[in-house]
Structure formats: C-alpha cells, structure tokens
Scaffold this active site. Structure first.
Site, PDB file in Angstrom:
ATOM      1  N   LEU A  43      24.047  10.226  35.364  1.00 36.38           N
ATOM      2  CA  LEU A  43      23.896  10.772  34.178  1.00 36.38           C
ATOM      3  C   LEU A  43      24.001  12.250  33.900  1.00 36.38           C
ATOM      4  CD1 LEU A  43      22.590   8.239  31.318  1.00 36.38           C
ATOM      5  CD2 LEU A  43      24.798   9.038  31.767  1.00 36.38           C
ATOM      6  N   ASP A  44      24.542  12.842  32.989  1.00 27.73           N
ATOM      7  CA  ASP A  44      24.101  14.590  33.761  1.00 27.73           C
ATOM      8  C   ASP A  44      23.046  14.795  32.801  1.00 27.73           C
ATOM      9  OD1 ASP A  44      26.693  14.804  35.042  1.00 27.73           O
ATOM     10  OD2 ASP A  44      27.807  16.145  32.225  1.00 27.73           O
ATOM     11  N   LYS A  45      22.320  16.266  33.531  1.00 32.45           N
ATOM     12  CA  LYS A  45      20.509  16.063  32.525  1.00 32.45           C
ATOM     13  C   LYS A  45      21.207  16.874  30.919  1.00 32.45           C
ATOM     14  CE  LYS A  45      17.879  20.587  32.622  1.00 32.45           C
ATOM     15  NZ  LYS A  45      17.771  22.009  33.421  1.00 32.45           N
ATOM     16  N   ARG A  92      33.112  15.665  29.185  1.00 31.32           N
ATOM     17  CA  ARG A  92      33.301  16.681  28.795  1.00 31.32           C
ATOM     18  C   ARG A  92      34.475  17.865  28.560  1.00 31.32           C
ATOM     19  NH1 ARG A  92      27.703  18.288  31.952  1.00 31.32           N
ATOM     20  NH2 ARG A  92      27.787  20.702  30.759  1.00 31.32           N
TER      21      ARG A  92
END
Length: 301
Positions: free
Chosen positions: A137-139, A238
């Site tokens: 998962l992205d930060k 996104r």
C-alpha cells in the site's frame, strides 16, 4: 531494461523467460526476480516467469533497483487483524512505508514485521529484501495488508495476486461528484514522462488498469466512494479518480490542496481484503473505517 532475442547472441531453441534473464542477460538471478518484485513483459504484454521465449521476442523487465539495506527488527506497534502460523493480516496506519528503501531505511512495516514475528521462516537463498511482504500500500494509504511468515505461504498468497483471485475494496473521499453512481474505469497506465514520481493514462501502450466504483454518499462538494481494483497498478486508484475529474482529497501528488479542508491527509483506505489463506480457505478481512473518515463525514453532514 529492454532486450531483444537474436540469433547471434541468444539460444536457438525456446527457453523459459526467467532462465533467459538469469543465464543470458545476467541481470538478475531467478530468485532475485521474485525478491525484487520483477514484472516481465513479453512483446509488450505482462507474462509469467515460466513463459517460453524465442528469437525475435522482445522482453522488458521492470524491477526494484533500490540499494541493499541492512534491515533490522524494530519495536513498532502493529494493529493485527488476524494471525496464524502462516500469515498475519495488519491494519497499516497512514504514514507508514511498507518496505525499507534508500529514503526510508527504518520505521517501515518490514522492520515492525521482523520484530513481532521473529520466528519467520524464509529461504536465505531467495535474496528477499522484503520478508513477509506479499503486496503493498502507498505510504499515505491506510488499511488492510496481508503478510506471510514463511516462503510457502508467501508463494501461496502471491500466486493469487498474480492470477487476480484477490478481492480488494477501498474507501475514498473524492473532490466533487462522480458523473455516474457506479461503473467501471478501464485505461492503460504508464509512468509520467514529465514527473517520474507520477503515473498517467496513456493510449496504445502502458499497462491495463481496471477499477470498479460505486458512490456511497454525496456531500456538498465531495463524495464517499467504494473502489475495487481488478488490476494492481501503482497509483491506479489515485490516477483513475483524477481521470474522472474527482481526485482523492488530500492526495499529495494528484490533487491540489483544498483550503476548506486545511491540512487533510489522503482520504484513501484499504477497507476489505478477500483471499484464500493456507489451510483455512477463503477469508474476508476488514480494516475499520479510520477516524479521519469519520471526522470528515461528521463535519460535512
């Protein structure tokens, strides 16, 4: 990197693509292909490492080139949703990087994983710099992430991600209102030539990206949306929300800061994961709706 097989330098018989990369290109060993999350494209299409290649084929390899980092266990609290002898399902907090890299050598999920699950069993020959990590998962994305405690479990889980047998559902708060209440977004994604940190929608090249969406609630100038990616491209959700004209609020890369919401952080949360786990069949795991979502909904009634 990209390479084309030719009769002067390559074998004149069919060969597995992972063996070709290891024995002829000598870029990565077969174990390193897995350890470095390598993705291989044969004549422009993503393929399995077991696929055979022949003279005239074009191969493109995409893999992590981060320098080696001495990964140490760190005592970092983890919100464990489920655990058994093979796996651990974790509710990753927003702001935590999944695996160490040059810019984030410590404080990552991997560091915490090695501390909490010190008896993990991974083959040292796998050159695995990301023990336990099956997906990422992205930060700035919070939510459910599954980890493996041994090599067999890692392969069992990874195979399901490769074959798109995993269901992932996200919650997002986006700017404005979607044109449709529900639908499917289908595009191709590639790295943005103007900004290598970003991805962009392209035509006729790149990687296929498919996302299903459903509007759950509308506010005055925002919407709460359920997102279900059918593919797992970097920044897919996104970019798709930006493509729809409704970027995710708080997204530091794809959305402009909105004065009304102050310093709000990215409103993207991995809410549900449905996957088969070793010896237990298919399971559904939920990461509770985070406080930042609850506050947003309360403040925008």
């Amino acid at each position: 990197m990209e390479a084309e097989l030719n009769s002067n330098t390559e074998p004149n018989t069919e060969i597995r693509i992972d063996k070709y990369i290891s024995d002829y290109l000598k870029v990565l060993t077969r174990s390193q292909l897995k350890a470095r999350d390598a993705k291989v494209y044969l004549n422009g299409k993503e393929t399995k490492l077991s696929k055979t290649v022949r003279i005239g084929d074009t191969i493109e390899i995409e893999y992590d080139t981060s320098p080696e980092i001495d990964i140490k266990p760190e005592k970092i609290d983890l919100a464990i949703i489920y655990e058994d002898e093979n796996i651990a399902v974790i509710n990753k907090p927003q702001g935590m990087v999944v695996h160490p890299a040059a810019g984030n050598p410590t404080g990552t999920l991997v560091n915490a994983f090695l501390y909490h699950f010190a008896d993990t069993d991974f083959d040292p020959d796998d050159d695995d710099r990301r023990p336990g990590i099956v997906h990422r998962l992205d930060k700035d994305t919070s939510g459910v992430i599954i980890t493996a405690k041994n090599s067999a479990a890692h392969e069992f889980l990874s195979n399901q991600f490769r074959k798109k047998r995993v269901v992932k559902k996200y919650l997002a708060v986006v700017k404005g209102k979607m044109q449709q209440r529900a639908g499917i977004i289908e595009t191709n994604l590639a790295r943005d030539r103007a900004n290598r940190k970003k991805f962009a929608i392209v035509k006729g090249k790149g990687k296929e990206a498919v996302t299903s969406f459903r509007v759950l609630k509308e506010f005055q100038d925002a919407s709460l949306v359920s997102l279900e990616p059918e593919t797992g491209r970097t920044h897919q959700l996104r970019v798709h929300m930006l493509h729809c004209g409704c970027p995710i609020i708080g997204d530091p890369l794809y959305s402009r800061k909105i004065a009304k919401y102050g310093d709000i952080t990215m409103m993207l949360h991995a809410h549900v994961l449905i996957i088969e786990i070793p010896g237990c069949g298919i399971k559904k795991f939920n990461a509770p709706v985070p406080d930042r979502f609850k506050k947003f909904i309360k403040d925008n009634r």
